[in-house]
Design a protein around this motif. Structure first.
Motif, PDB file in Angstrom:
ATOM      1  N   SER A  31     -25.255  31.108   2.130  1.00  0.00           N
ATOM      2  CA  SER A  31     -26.314  30.243   2.640  1.00  0.00           C
ATOM      3  C   SER A  31     -27.656  30.496   1.970  1.00  0.00           C
ATOM      4  N   TYR A  32     -28.009  31.770   1.825  1.00  0.00           N
ATOM      5  CA  TYR A  32     -29.332  32.117   1.307  1.00  0.00           C
ATOM      6  C   TYR A  32     -29.344  32.306  -0.206  1.00  0.00           C
ATOM      7  N   GLY A  33     -28.216  32.743  -0.787  1.00  0.00           N
ATOM      8  CA  GLY A  33     -28.238  33.125  -2.187  1.00  0.00           C
ATOM      9  C   GLY A  33     -27.578  32.181  -3.158  1.00  0.00           C
ATOM     10  N   VAL A  34     -26.700  31.299  -2.682  1.00  0.00           N
ATOM     11  CA  VAL A  34     -25.941  30.440  -3.599  1.00  0.00           C
ATOM     12  C   VAL A  34     -26.335  28.969  -3.467  1.00  0.00           C
ATOM     13  N   ILE A  35     -26.194  28.417  -2.262  1.00  0.00           N
ATOM     14  CA  ILE A  35     -26.441  26.977  -2.139  1.00  0.00           C
ATOM     15  C   ILE A  35     -27.895  26.622  -2.407  1.00  0.00           C
ATOM     16  N   THR A  36     -28.812  27.555  -2.144  1.00  0.00           N
ATOM     17  CA  THR A  36     -30.224  27.294  -2.435  1.00  0.00           C
ATOM     18  C   THR A  36     -30.448  27.157  -3.938  1.00  0.00           C
ATOM     19  N   TYR A  37     -29.893  28.082  -4.700  1.00  0.00           N
ATOM     20  CA  TYR A  37     -30.020  28.037  -6.164  1.00  0.00           C
ATOM     21  C   TYR A  37     -29.414  26.764  -6.734  1.00  0.00           C
ATOM     22  N   LEU A  38     -28.198  26.440  -6.305  1.00  0.00           N
ATOM     23  CA  LEU A  38     -27.503  25.281  -6.861  1.00  0.00           C
ATOM     24  C   LEU A  38     -28.201  23.982  -6.491  1.00  0.00           C
ATOM     25  N   SER A  39     -28.678  23.882  -5.242  1.00  0.00           N
ATOM     26  CA  SER A  39     -29.379  22.667  -4.817  1.00  0.00           C
ATOM     27  C   SER A  39     -30.656  22.452  -5.605  1.00  0.00           C
ATOM     28  N   ALA A  40     -31.433  23.531  -5.766  1.00  0.00           N
ATOM     29  CA  ALA A  40     -32.702  23.420  -6.487  1.00  0.00           C
ATOM     30  C   ALA A  40     -32.478  23.056  -7.940  1.00  0.00           C
ATOM     31  N   ASN A  41     -31.438  23.625  -8.542  1.00  0.00           N
ATOM     32  CA  ASN A  41     -31.122  23.304  -9.936  1.00  0.00           C
ATOM     33  C   ASN A  41     -30.667  21.845 -10.048  1.00  0.00           C
ATOM     34  N   ALA A  42     -29.762  21.437  -9.141  1.00  0.00           N
ATOM     35  CA  ALA A  42     -29.206  20.084  -9.196  1.00  0.00           C
ATOM     36  C   ALA A  42     -30.253  19.012  -8.948  1.00  0.00           C
ATOM     37  N   LEU A  43     -31.314  19.345  -8.218  1.00  0.00           N
ATOM     38  CA  LEU A  43     -32.345  18.356  -7.921  1.00  0.00           C
ATOM     39  C   LEU A  43     -33.024  17.850  -9.185  1.00  0.00           C
ATOM     40  N   PHE A  44     -33.083  18.702 -10.230  1.00  0.00           N
ATOM     41  CA  PHE A  44     -33.821  18.316 -11.438  1.00  0.00           C
ATOM     42  C   PHE A  44     -32.981  18.269 -12.712  1.00  0.00           C
ATOM     43  N   SER A  45     -31.776  18.839 -12.699  1.00  0.00           N
ATOM     44  CA  SER A  45     -30.982  18.839 -13.940  1.00  0.00           C
ATOM     45  C   SER A  45     -29.526  19.125 -13.639  1.00  0.00           C
ATOM     46  N   GLU A  46     -28.714  19.062 -14.682  1.00  0.00           N
ATOM     47  CA  GLU A  46     -27.337  19.533 -14.569  1.00  0.00           C
ATOM     48  C   GLU A  46     -27.351  21.037 -14.302  1.00  0.00           C
ATOM     49  N   ILE A  47     -26.300  21.544 -13.695  1.00  0.00           N
ATOM     50  CA  ILE A  47     -26.250  22.961 -13.343  1.00  0.00           C
ATOM     51  C   ILE A  47     -26.211  23.822 -14.600  1.00  0.00           C
ATOM     52  N   ARG A  48     -27.167  24.734 -14.707  1.00  0.00           N
ATOM     53  CA  ARG A  48     -27.214  25.670 -15.833  1.00  0.00           C
ATOM     54  C   ARG A  48     -26.306  26.864 -15.538  1.00  0.00           C
ATOM     55  N   PRO A  49     -25.441  27.272 -16.477  1.00  0.00           N
ATOM     56  CA  PRO A  49     -24.535  28.401 -16.215  1.00  0.00           C
ATOM     57  C   PRO A  49     -25.271  29.690 -15.885  1.00  0.00           C
ATOM     58  N   GLU A  50     -26.440  29.906 -16.504  1.00  0.00           N
ATOM     59  CA  GLU A  50     -27.213  31.114 -16.199  1.00  0.00           C
ATOM     60  C   GLU A  50     -27.710  31.106 -14.748  1.00  0.00           C
ATOM     61  N   VAL A  51     -28.027  29.917 -14.254  1.00  0.00           N
ATOM     62  CA  VAL A  51     -28.482  29.798 -12.870  1.00  0.00           C
ATOM     63  C   VAL A  51     -27.343  30.138 -11.906  1.00  0.00           C
ATOM     64  N   VAL A  52     -26.123  29.768 -12.278  1.00  0.00           N
ATOM     65  CA  VAL A  52     -24.969  30.127 -11.452  1.00  0.00           C
ATOM     66  C   VAL A  52     -24.857  31.648 -11.341  1.00  0.00           C
ATOM     67  N   TRP A  53     -25.078  32.357 -12.450  1.00  0.00           N
ATOM     68  CA  TRP A  53     -25.018  33.821 -12.422  1.00  0.00           C
ATOM     69  C   TRP A  53     -26.128  34.409 -11.547  1.00  0.00           C
ATOM     70  N   LEU A  54     -27.321  33.822 -11.611  1.00  0.00           N
ATOM     71  CA  LEU A  54     -28.400  34.290 -10.737  1.00  0.00           C
ATOM     72  C   LEU A  54     -28.029  34.074  -9.269  1.00  0.00           C
ATOM     73  N   ALA A  55     -27.354  32.963  -8.987  1.00  0.00           N
ATOM     74  CA  ALA A  55     -26.914  32.696  -7.624  1.00  0.00           C
ATOM     75  C   ALA A  55     -25.896  33.745  -7.163  1.00  0.00           C
ATOM     76  N   VAL A  56     -24.996  34.136  -8.061  1.00  0.00           N
ATOM     77  CA  VAL A  56     -24.002  35.168  -7.729  1.00  0.00           C
ATOM     78  C   VAL A  56     -24.691  36.497  -7.427  1.00  0.00           C
ATOM     79  N   LEU A  57     -25.680  36.859  -8.237  1.00  0.00           N
ATOM     80  CA  LEU A  57     -26.428  38.094  -7.986  1.00  0.00           C
ATOM     81  C   LEU A  57     -27.120  38.048  -6.624  1.00  0.00           C
ATOM     82  N   ASN A  58     -27.694  36.902  -6.291  1.00  0.00           N
ATOM     83  CA  ASN A  58     -28.369  36.763  -5.000  1.00  0.00           C
ATOM     84  C   ASN A  58     -27.381  36.792  -3.840  1.00  0.00           C
TER      85      ASN A  58
END
Length: 337
Positions: free
Chosen positions: A168-195
């Motif tokens: 809830s706090y570490g993954v869907i937030t990252y993906l939603s924010a990324n998707a709002l402005f662009s295609e999903i960046r693979p590096e952003v997915v890794w940051l979401a996993v770390l979170n």
């Protein structure tokens, strides 16, 4: 509800009633999602300095902060009424400032508002990105409900509750924010996993604050199962592995200076972890001033010694992780600009 509680709820003025409803949404928790949302946007490298994009960003923050996070906190208070009477009797419902029926209206309204904004944003951006955003928001609201509500009540077992919080706090937030402005960046997915894993470690330690109530109510928090010292050890291992993995990723992305920053942060964290592990009640007491007089308004305060030690550690850990996270997101975004 007893007569005294009903009388206390009905006797409040409009201003006090509004304050109680806002308190039920627990504003201090809203900021927990903001760094992930900001980094998800930065990592996209696609937000433009226009009124249109600023409005989208504002709606995103409102949707996940006051509405999404507020919904989960309101639901938690509603279904944890008996537990809060023991652990936090001053909260709006157990104190009688808000009735149980009013609490249902509270989380029902913010649920509807969050869904309305999510649908509007998803239709506006359209395509796969819109689908990702709507699925993420819906998933977050579902997690926020079943975390506290029967029959699932994920919070009763740390092996279910911690991953739910991480998602809830570490993954869907990252993906939603990324998707709002662009295609999903693979590096952003890794940051979401770390979170995801960082959130797991923090929720494990946050359970110190309700250890007594958890034990009496049968909730299987890690501190109830293995004690405070091994709870700290488990959380610290997860955190250190997150920083180590972050350093490896930074090196692979070509962000070598960032890698050194992360390794220094890891060393600092370990130096703070050692005294807390040795003495879970008073370890790292040199940071108490930061909690009592500084960051306490943001991260909370506690009379439970182990939870207070966690708060002292959290000041250092969160600052270090946030700095590295923002630097990484900025560098990723620049790569895609």
């Amino acid at each position: 509800m007893n007569i005294a509680t009903l009388t206390a709820s009905s006797s409040l003025g409009l201003k006090e009633k509004i304050k109680a409803h806002i308190e039920l949404l627990d504003p201090v928790t809203w900021i927990s999602v903001f760094p992930c949302l900001a980094c998800g946007v930065m990592g996209s490298g696609a937000m433009q300095p226009t009124w249109h994009d600023y409005l989208l960003l504002l709606l995103l923050f409102v949707m996940y902060g006051p509405l999404g996070t507020g919904f989960s906190q309101s639901v938690n208070d509603y279904f944890d009424l008996e537990l809060d009477r023991l652990n936090e009797p001053t909260r709006p419902i157990p104190s009688g400032r808000i009735s149980e029926r009013e609490a249902i209206w509270n989380w029902g309204i913010v649920l509807f508002a969050a869904l309305a904004i999510s649908i509007a944003l998803s239709i506006h951006i359209g395509g796969q990105r819109g689908l990702i955003l709507s699925v993420c928001m819906a998933s977050g609201l579902i997690f926020g409900y079943i975390y506290s509500a029967p029959p699932f009540k994920l919070k009763k077992n740390i092996f279910l509750s911690a991953p739910a919080v991480g998602m809830s706090y570490g993954v869907i937030t990252y993906l939603s924010a990324n998707a709002l402005f662009s295609e999903i960046r693979p590096e952003v997915v890794w940051l979401a996993v770390l979170n995801f894993f960082m959130a797991i470690s923090l929720i494990i330690m946050n359970d110190f604050k309700s250890e007594k109530g958890d034990a009496e109510s049968g909730m299987k928090s890690l501190t109830v199962l293995v004690g405070s010292r091994y709870t700290f050890l488990t959380a610290f291992i997860i955190i250190d592995l997150v920083f180590a993995g972050f350093a490896i990723l930074a090196w692979q992305w070509g962000f070598h200076l960032l890698m050194y920053m992360i390794l220094v942060s890891l060393v600092v964290n370990i130096l703070v972890q050692i005294p807390i592990y040795r003495d879970p009640r008073t370890g790292a007491s040199f940071m108490q001033g930061a909690v009592s007089d500084g960051f306490g308004n943001a991260i909370g305060k506690s009379e439970v010694h182990e939870h207070n030690a966690f708060l002292r550690f959290q000041v250092i850990n969160n600052i270090l992780f946030l700095i590295n996270q923002f630097v990484a997101a900025g560098m990723i975004g620049m790569k895609y600009m």
